[in-house]
Design a protein around this motif. Sequence first.
Motif, PDB file in Angstrom:
ATOM      1  N   LEU A 237       0.831  -1.199   0.000  1.00 18.08           N
ATOM      2  CA  LEU A 237       0.000   0.000   0.000  1.00 18.08           C
ATOM      3  C   LEU A 237       0.870   1.255   0.000  1.00 18.08           C
ATOM      4  CD1 LEU A 237      -2.984   0.968   0.183  1.00 18.08           C
ATOM      5  CD2 LEU A 237      -2.676   1.086   2.658  1.00 18.08           C
ATOM      6  N   TYR A 238       1.946   1.239   0.784  1.00 19.86           N
ATOM      7  CA  TYR A 238       2.828   2.404   0.906  1.00 19.86           C
ATOM      8  C   TYR A 238       3.465   2.750  -0.434  1.00 19.86           C
ATOM      9  CZ  TYR A 238       6.381   5.416   3.098  1.00 19.86           C
ATOM     10  OH  TYR A 238       7.182   6.477   3.483  1.00 19.86           O
ATOM     11  N   ARG A 385      -9.709   7.164   1.157  1.00 20.52           N
ATOM     12  CA  ARG A 385     -10.902   7.640   0.451  1.00 20.52           C
ATOM     13  C   ARG A 385     -10.624   7.783  -1.033  1.00 20.52           C
ATOM     14  NH1 ARG A 385     -13.173   5.156   2.854  1.00 20.52           N
ATOM     15  NH2 ARG A 385     -11.487   4.736   4.288  1.00 20.52           N
ATOM     16  N   SER A 386      -9.361   7.848  -1.449  1.00 22.82           N
ATOM     17  CA  SER A 386      -8.959   8.114  -2.825  1.00 22.82           C
ATOM     18  C   SER A 386      -8.994   6.842  -3.666  1.00 22.82           C
ATOM     19  CB  SER A 386      -7.543   8.691  -2.824  1.00 22.82           C
ATOM     20  OG  SER A 386      -6.618   7.679  -2.411  1.00 22.82           O
ATOM     21  N   ARG A 387      -8.453   6.932  -4.866  1.00 23.49           N
ATOM     22  CA  ARG A 387      -8.468   5.793  -5.779  1.00 23.49           C
ATOM     23  C   ARG A 387      -7.490   4.697  -5.351  1.00 23.49           C
ATOM     24  NH1 ARG A 387      -5.535   7.513 -11.488  1.00 23.49           N
ATOM     25  NH2 ARG A 387      -3.384   7.412 -10.742  1.00 23.49           N
ATOM     26  N   ILE A 388      -6.710   4.929  -4.313  1.00 18.56           N
ATOM     27  CA  ILE A 388      -5.822   3.884  -3.802  1.00 18.56           C
ATOM     28  C   ILE A 388      -6.635   2.675  -3.362  1.00 18.56           C
ATOM     29  CG2 ILE A 388      -5.736   4.547  -1.344  1.00 18.56           C
ATOM     30  CD1 ILE A 388      -2.694   4.096  -1.471  1.00 18.56           C
ATOM     31  N   ARG A 389      -7.902   2.909  -3.004  1.00 17.48           N
ATOM     32  CA  ARG A 389      -8.779   1.816  -2.595  1.00 17.48           C
ATOM     33  C   ARG A 389      -9.007   0.834  -3.754  1.00 17.48           C
ATOM     34  NH1 ARG A 389     -12.562   3.767   0.263  1.00 17.48           N
ATOM     35  NH2 ARG A 389     -13.966   2.005   0.107  1.00 17.48           N
ATOM     36  N   ASN A 390      -8.754   1.285  -4.995  1.00 16.87           N
ATOM     37  CA  ASN A 390      -8.895   0.419  -6.170  1.00 16.87           C
ATOM     38  C   ASN A 390      -7.548  -0.102  -6.647  1.00 16.87           C
ATOM     39  OD1 ASN A 390     -11.711   1.072  -6.250  1.00 16.87           O
ATOM     40  ND2 ASN A 390     -11.182   3.010  -7.236  1.00 16.87           N
ATOM     41  N   GLY A 391      -6.512   0.066  -5.807  1.00 22.52           N
ATOM     42  CA  GLY A 391      -5.189  -0.414  -6.172  1.00 22.52           C
ATOM     43  C   GLY A 391      -4.443   0.487  -7.123  1.00 22.52           C
ATOM     44  N   GLU A 392      -4.904   1.741  -7.258  1.00 29.58           N
ATOM     45  CA  GLU A 392      -4.254   2.683  -8.175  1.00 29.58           C
ATOM     46  C   GLU A 392      -3.360   3.643  -7.401  1.00 29.58           C
ATOM     47  OE1 GLU A 392      -6.877   4.059 -11.591  1.00 29.58           O
ATOM     48  OE2 GLU A 392      -8.384   3.520 -10.075  1.00 29.58           O
ATOM     49  N   PRO A 393      -2.243   4.074  -7.989  1.00 28.40           N
ATOM     50  CA  PRO A 393      -1.311   4.975  -7.289  1.00 28.40           C
ATOM     51  C   PRO A 393      -1.900   6.366  -7.090  1.00 28.40           C
ATOM     52  CG  PRO A 393      -0.638   4.695  -9.575  1.00 28.40           C
ATOM     53  CD  PRO A 393      -1.762   3.727  -9.341  1.00 28.40           C
ATOM     54  N   VAL A 394      -1.428   7.038  -6.028  1.00 30.23           N
ATOM     55  CA  VAL A 394      -1.875   8.395  -5.717  1.00 30.23           C
ATOM     56  C   VAL A 394      -0.673   9.263  -5.390  1.00 30.23           C
ATOM     57  CG1 VAL A 394      -4.143   7.663  -4.872  1.00 30.23           C
ATOM     58  CG2 VAL A 394      -2.225   7.809  -3.265  1.00 30.23           C
ATOM     59  N   GLU A 395      -0.880  10.578  -5.438  1.00 35.38           N
ATOM     60  CA  GLU A 395       0.166  11.539  -5.080  1.00 35.38           C
ATOM     61  C   GLU A 395      -0.301  12.318  -3.858  1.00 35.38           C
ATOM     62  OE1 GLU A 395       2.305  13.293  -8.642  1.00 35.38           O
ATOM     63  OE2 GLU A 395       0.458  12.592  -9.590  1.00 35.38           O
ATOM     64  N   LEU A 396       0.581  12.443  -2.890  1.00 39.83           N
ATOM     65  CA  LEU A 396       0.202  13.015  -1.595  1.00 39.83           C
ATOM     66  C   LEU A 396       1.143  14.137  -1.178  1.00 39.83           C
ATOM     67  CD1 LEU A 396      -1.386  12.924   1.133  1.00 39.83           C
ATOM     68  CD2 LEU A 396       0.236  11.166   1.881  1.00 39.83           C
ATOM     69  N   TYR A 397       0.558  15.293  -0.893  1.00 39.05           N
ATOM     70  CA  TYR A 397       1.305  16.399  -0.286  1.00 39.05           C
ATOM     71  C   TYR A 397       1.047  16.347   1.205  1.00 39.05           C
ATOM     72  CZ  TYR A 397       2.688  21.242   0.822  1.00 39.05           C
ATOM     73  OH  TYR A 397       3.261  22.369   1.375  1.00 39.05           O
ATOM     74  N   LEU A 398       2.070  16.002   1.962  1.00 35.94           N
ATOM     75  CA  LEU A 398       1.977  15.825   3.410  1.00 35.94           C
ATOM     76  C   LEU A 398       3.096  16.630   4.064  1.00 35.94           C
ATOM     77  CD1 LEU A 398       0.432  14.163   5.619  1.00 35.94           C
ATOM     78  CD2 LEU A 398       2.179  12.393   5.345  1.00 35.94           C
ATOM     79  N   PRO A 399       2.907  17.955   4.209  1.00 38.61           N
ATOM     80  CA  PRO A 399       4.018  18.809   4.651  1.00 38.61           C
ATOM     81  C   PRO A 399       4.474  18.592   6.094  1.00 38.61           C
ATOM     82  CG  PRO A 399       1.984  20.078   4.448  1.00 38.61           C
ATOM     83  CD  PRO A 399       1.712  18.730   3.858  1.00 38.61           C
ATOM     84  N   SER A 400       3.639  18.022   6.961  1.00 40.54           N
ATOM     85  CA  SER A 400       4.041  17.801   8.349  1.00 40.54           C
ATOM     86  C   SER A 400       5.132  16.734   8.424  1.00 40.54           C
ATOM     87  CB  SER A 400       2.836  17.361   9.191  1.00 40.54           C
ATOM     88  OG  SER A 400       3.269  16.828  10.437  1.00 40.54           O
ATOM     89  N   SER A 401       6.301  17.111   8.911  1.00 38.40           N
ATOM     90  CA  SER A 401       7.405  16.151   9.026  1.00 38.40           C
ATOM     91  C   SER A 401       7.034  15.006   9.970  1.00 38.40           C
ATOM     92  CB  SER A 401       8.672  16.849   9.522  1.00 38.40           C
ATOM     93  OG  SER A 401       8.462  17.429  10.812  1.00 38.40           O
TER      94      SER A 401
END
Length: 415
Positions: A237-238, A385-401
């Motif tokens: 998943l990661y 909640r995103s399309r990752i639930r269908n096994g598709e890759p996603v792009e994530l902006y996660l600024p918190s270190s």
Amino acid sequence: MSNINVIDSIMGSGKTQYAIQRMNEASDLERFIYITPFLDEVQRIKDNVKGRTFKEPDNRNNEGTKLRSLKDLIARGEDIASTHALFRTADDEVIELLTDAGYTLILDEVMSCVEPVNVRASDIRKLERAGDIEISNNRVTWTGDPNDDSRYLDIRLTAQAGNLFYYRSKFLVWSFPPDVFKAFDDVFVMTYLFDGQIQKYYFDMHGFDFELHSVKTSGDRYVLTPYDKTSENRQELYRLIDIHQSKLNDIGKRKNALSVTYLSKRSSDIDFLKQVRNNLRSFFETHTQVKRDEVYYSTLKEIEKTIQPKGYKEPRRKKGAEKQPPKVVIPHNARATNLYGDKRAMAYIFNRYMNQDIKVFFQDNGVSISDDTYAVGELLQWIYRSRIRNGEPVELYLPSSRMRKLLKDWAEYQL
């Protein structure tokens, strides 16, 4: 005491399918109450459980309330599907009706069993002086007009149900009545990372024993197995999450950056808010090159509108339209919904911590909590909640270190 089973299984592993299978195969003598966060999931149960008819509480009764309808359905022994919001209003009459009625509770996602009540300390003192409430051993009892419908209506109703506590001389804490869980023959709680969730701490505080399970597929069937986090394929998943790395993350360098307290203090800082807005636009428009309908983001509610970047603002809802444009801004605690399954780029401008009042409430009652497990569990539910639930890759902006580290630690089974 109920048999409590917690199905702690990663998103998409088949928890709801297992519940549907179990209800389809149950004896006609067994009765079910299925509680879920959303109405569309209520409909899913009504459509997919065969051989029994699930009833949904409504307000078509003498009292004009769904709670009255819930009580009537229990009294008649009906199978019931409803939402968390209604179930949270359960009172002594509900408990009495459920006791020895032979019901099994299936709880889709954990409930908010403990919450701070938004009331000022001065109002608490005012209510006490007026004789409307009495406080004994931290429990708040309503002693005023039993039908009071003033601005303190929510306080009256919660106190009358016996679920209100005065805590540390400054705030009120609502607590779901534990006797509700005791009234069922069996309880199934379906969630993920239960060890970091408020309902787990609530069970600990009230001395509830529970068994942990996972869900696996065996042929065309879903089966419960002993809980084993090492079988979750977290790395798989990661790898589907492309976590953004650039100077756009500078706003979240400090460990406490982007927390509720941090964002609240900077909610009037024009330069900071402009920077966040520019970062969002840069991520969506330049780095990921996605359109508005392909994204969602979350942050503190007070600054949601202020940081909306040009081209990615929340679309206006079209009154009466059969199809509404997809949302861009979603709650930071979103879970158990499939409405955003086609989104491929997300931004989480938030650093999750448990509400301090709730945290202290549990700690003062001898319960140890894990802010980190809680935070990563909330984040994972949000990502899913995103399309990752269908096994598709996603792009994530996660600024918190801190949040980036927690997500990595989770993937490496350190949480």
